[in-house]
Design an enzyme around this catalytic site. Structure first.
Site, PDB file in Angstrom:
ATOM      1  N   GLU A 105     -11.499  60.708 -14.116  1.00 52.33           N
ATOM      2  CA  GLU A 105     -11.236  59.369 -13.603  1.00 52.33           C
ATOM      3  C   GLU A 105     -10.022  59.395 -12.680  1.00 52.33           C
ATOM      4  OE1 GLU A 105     -10.044  55.019 -15.535  1.00 52.33           O
ATOM      5  OE2 GLU A 105     -11.330  56.394 -16.680  1.00 52.33           O
ATOM      6  N   ASP A 149      -7.555  56.572 -10.857  1.00 51.73           N
ATOM      7  CA  ASP A 149      -7.248  55.138 -10.972  1.00 51.73           C
ATOM      8  C   ASP A 149      -6.205  54.654  -9.987  1.00 51.73           C
ATOM      9  OD1 ASP A 149      -8.848  54.966 -13.260  1.00 51.73           O
ATOM     10  OD2 ASP A 149      -7.171  55.234 -14.626  1.00 51.73           O
ATOM     11  N   GLU A 194      -4.284  51.071 -10.281  1.00 54.81           N
ATOM     12  CA  GLU A 194      -4.123  49.850 -11.071  1.00 54.81           C
ATOM     13  C   GLU A 194      -2.959  49.062 -10.474  1.00 54.81           C
ATOM     14  OE1 GLU A 194      -5.657  50.868 -15.534  1.00 54.81           O
ATOM     15  OE2 GLU A 194      -3.655  51.601 -14.995  1.00 54.81           O
ATOM     16  N   ARG A 209      -1.211  60.725 -16.986  1.00 59.71           N
ATOM     17  CA  ARG A 209      -0.621  61.243 -15.749  1.00 59.71           C
ATOM     18  C   ARG A 209      -0.187  60.071 -14.855  1.00 59.71           C
ATOM     19  NH1 ARG A 209      -5.086  64.681 -16.857  1.00 59.71           N
ATOM     20  NH2 ARG A 209      -4.492  66.887 -17.033  1.00 59.71           N
TER      21      ARG A 209
END
Length: 295
Positions: free
Chosen positions: A100, A102, A104, A128
């Site tokens: 994944e 990301d 955000e 991470r």
């Protein structure tokens, strides 16, 4: 049946409106579809909006999965008091050992800057996180947020400025790299006031609802995964081919396998001026620095 002159004159206008609406929706519908709370996924002209209120958030997902490529969204984030809310744009595979990438966007009180948190999960392991502020107000206009993924690197970009690079060190250091799981592209908005703003100290003020993030474009260039075909054959096709039914696999060309000099300078500038938190420099969480952090 006889048709009045007024009705006859109105018919072409009505048809134009219907055709126009269909064309506007297809701008997004060719690429994505609502993934939850369909009634909170709203088309408005040539824009798409994800809405959060005290009943639900919302989200969308790409209609296809991809192994390598570039996914981008032009987003205008929730304006005003967005504390407690998170808007996410990300790529993800499926299962417990998923990969994944990301973005955000962590909402904040009026007048306080948005923070963007990036993260990577590789074989189901995340932790991470990096956080940055932005060099512009992401609520007043549309800005592009992208993930470039090829066999040598994962690059997070804001308006084509790289802000983070995860390089493939698998062969040299034995560090896992995401290379064999097809990923869909997602975006969503939800309430995360237990952690998103000042560590959860500032809660969502529902008197400001609905909270809306607006999308002008979602674009995906990638090796489109074909379900029902031998897995290893698909990995090989997307990993080794330079052309496919999608056209030229430009994201795998030599110049895309590492940042150029200008991009390297952009990365250094963004991180030196706007980095707020880096898991690589958090000995309280990681007394031994993660292997991928060592250079």
């Amino acid at each position: 049946m006889a048709v009045s002159r007024t009705a006859a004159m109105a018919l072409p206008l009505l048809l134009t409106m219907v055709i126009s609406l269909t064309m506007v929706e297809s701008k997004f519908d060719d690429v994505i579809q609502p993934s939850w709370a369909n009634d909170h996924v709203i088309y408005d002209g040539d824009l798409l909006m994800l809405k959060l209120d005290n009943s639900s958030g919302s989200g969308f997902v790409s209609k296809s999965k991809y192994l390598y490529g570039k996914a981008s969204a032009e987003i205008k984030l929730v304006p005003g008091d967005s504390a407690g809310t998170v808007t996410a744009f990300y790529m993800s595979s499926e299962g417990d050992n998923h990969n994944e990438f990301d973005f955000e966007f962590l909402g904040n009180r009026t007048g306080e800057p948005y923070l963007v948190q990036t993260n990577l999960y590789i074989n189901g392991i995340g932790n991470r996180e990096q956080r940055m502020d932005l060099w512009f107000d992401p609520t007043t206009d549309f800005h592009s947020y992208s993930v470039l993924w090829n066999p040598q690197q994962v690059v997070f970009l804001v308006d084509d400025t790289p802000i983070r690079v995860y390089s493939n060190q698998e062969s040299t250091k034995g560090i896992a790299f995401p290379r064999d799981q097809p990923m869909a592209v997602y975006s969503s908005i939800w309430n995360a006031d237990d952690w998103a703003t000042e560590g959860g100290r500032v809660k969502t003020d529902w008197s400001h609802a609905p909270f809306v993030s607006t999308y002008r474009e979602v674009k995906i260039d990638g090796c489109e995964w074909v379900d029902g075909v031998d897995w290893e054959s698909e990995v090989k096709r997307c990993s080794e081919s330079q052309w496919g039914k999608e056209g030229r696999y430009w994201w795998k060309e030599k110049e895309m396998m590492m940042l150029n000099v200008h991009q390297s300078h952009q990365l250094l500038w963004a991180r030196s001026k706007h980095m707020i938190y880096d898991y690589c420099n958090d000995p309280a969480r990681f007394p031994v620095q993660p292997a991928e952090c060592a250079h």
